[in-house]
Design a protein around this motif. Structure first.
Motif, PDB file in Angstrom:
ATOM      1  N   THR A   1      -7.205   1.912 -27.764  1.00 42.97           N
ATOM      2  CA  THR A   1      -8.447   1.840 -28.522  1.00 42.97           C
ATOM      3  C   THR A   1      -8.264   2.360 -29.942  1.00 42.97           C
ATOM      4  OG1 THR A   1      -9.070   3.978 -27.576  1.00 42.97           O
ATOM      5  CG2 THR A   1      -9.922   2.009 -26.489  1.00 42.97           C
TER       6      THR A   1
ATOM      7  N   ALA B   1      -6.949  -6.754 -31.978  1.00 38.26           N
ATOM      8  CA  ALA B   1      -8.127  -7.300 -31.329  1.00 38.26           C
ATOM      9  C   ALA B   1      -9.145  -7.743 -32.382  1.00 38.26           C
ATOM     10  CB  ALA B   1      -8.750  -6.252 -30.414  1.00 38.26           C
TER      11      ALA B   1
ATOM     12  N   VAL C   1     -13.150  -3.585 -29.064  1.00 39.46           N
ATOM     13  CA  VAL C   1     -13.015  -3.578 -27.612  1.00 39.46           C
ATOM     14  C   VAL C   1     -11.571  -3.832 -27.214  1.00 39.46           C
ATOM     15  CG1 VAL C   1     -13.717  -4.714 -25.470  1.00 39.46           C
ATOM     16  CG2 VAL C   1     -15.389  -4.342 -27.314  1.00 39.46           C
TER      17      VAL C   1
ATOM     18  N   THR D   1      -9.009  -5.283 -24.785  1.00 37.14           N
ATOM     19  CA  THR D   1      -9.040  -6.376 -23.833  1.00 37.14           C
ATOM     20  C   THR D   1      -7.624  -6.793 -23.468  1.00 37.14           C
ATOM     21  OG1 THR D   1      -9.636  -8.717 -23.591  1.00 37.14           O
ATOM     22  CG2 THR D   1      -9.348  -7.913 -25.821  1.00 37.14           C
ATOM     23  N   ARG D   2      -7.462  -7.353 -22.277  1.00 39.04           N
ATOM     24  CA  ARG D   2      -6.153  -7.775 -21.791  1.00 39.04           C
ATOM     25  C   ARG D   2      -5.913  -9.271 -22.017  1.00 39.04           C
ATOM     26  NH1 ARG D   2      -4.136  -4.206 -17.362  1.00 39.04           N
ATOM     27  NH2 ARG D   2      -5.447  -2.358 -17.343  1.00 39.04           N
ATOM     28  N   THR D   3      -6.845  -9.943 -22.667  1.00 36.92           N
ATOM     29  CA  THR D   3      -6.765 -11.388 -22.852  1.00 36.92           C
ATOM     30  C   THR D   3      -6.231 -11.732 -24.233  1.00 36.92           C
ATOM     31  OG1 THR D   3      -8.666 -11.662 -21.381  1.00 36.92           O
ATOM     32  CG2 THR D   3      -8.066 -13.541 -22.766  1.00 36.92           C
TER      33      THR D   3
ATOM     34  N   ASN E   1      -8.343 -12.998 -27.210  1.00 40.38           N
ATOM     35  CA  ASN E   1      -9.226 -12.067 -27.905  1.00 40.38           C
ATOM     36  C   ASN E   1      -8.527 -11.313 -29.038  1.00 40.38           C
ATOM     37  OD1 ASN E   1     -11.407 -12.727 -26.266  1.00 40.38           O
ATOM     38  ND2 ASN E   1     -10.886 -11.161 -24.763  1.00 40.38           N
TER      39      ASN E   1
END
Length: 124
Positions: free
Chosen positions: A52, A99, A103, A105-107, A110
């Protein structure tokens, strides 16, 4: 213009360690979650580790949990990936990505900016 530059890859024997670095320039570094992904030949890009904005929260793929550690230094606009107990199956090109927002994210979809990648090869 956002620019990411990875470094630190190389050839290492199984059980060894490497430390990857990703230096960021452009959009304010401290406003984006960051992550490392990897891509092996003929495989899709997969999430490895993420962090983060303030570095207080991290996430790891199950395959690297307990062996890899992600960290960031916002003063140096750099994110790191310490990789210990490396295995042949860790062999891949490693990419860092920013990112689209705060947020984590693992995708991969994104993440809007990527570095050129650094090759990690683990011999058995």
């Amino acid at each position: 213009q956002v620019l990411l530059v990875e470094s630190g890859g190389g050839l290492v024997q199984a059980g060894g360690s490497l430390r990857l670095s990703c230096t960021y320039s452009g959009r304010t570094f401290s406003r984006s979650a960051m992550a490392w992904f990897r891509q092996a030949p003929e495989k899709e890009r997969e999430f490895v580790a993420g962090i983060t904005i303030n570095g207080m929260s991290t996430a790891y793929a199950d395959s690297v949990k307990g062996r890899f550690t992600i960290s960031r230094d916002n003063a140096k606009n750099t994110v790191y990936l310490q990789m210990n107990s490396l295995k042949p199956e860790d062999t891949a090109i490693y990419f860092c990505g920013t990112a689209r927002g705060i947020v984590l994210t693992r995708t991969a979809a994104n993440y809007d900016y990527w570095g050129q990648g650094t090759q990690v090869t683990v011999s058995s």
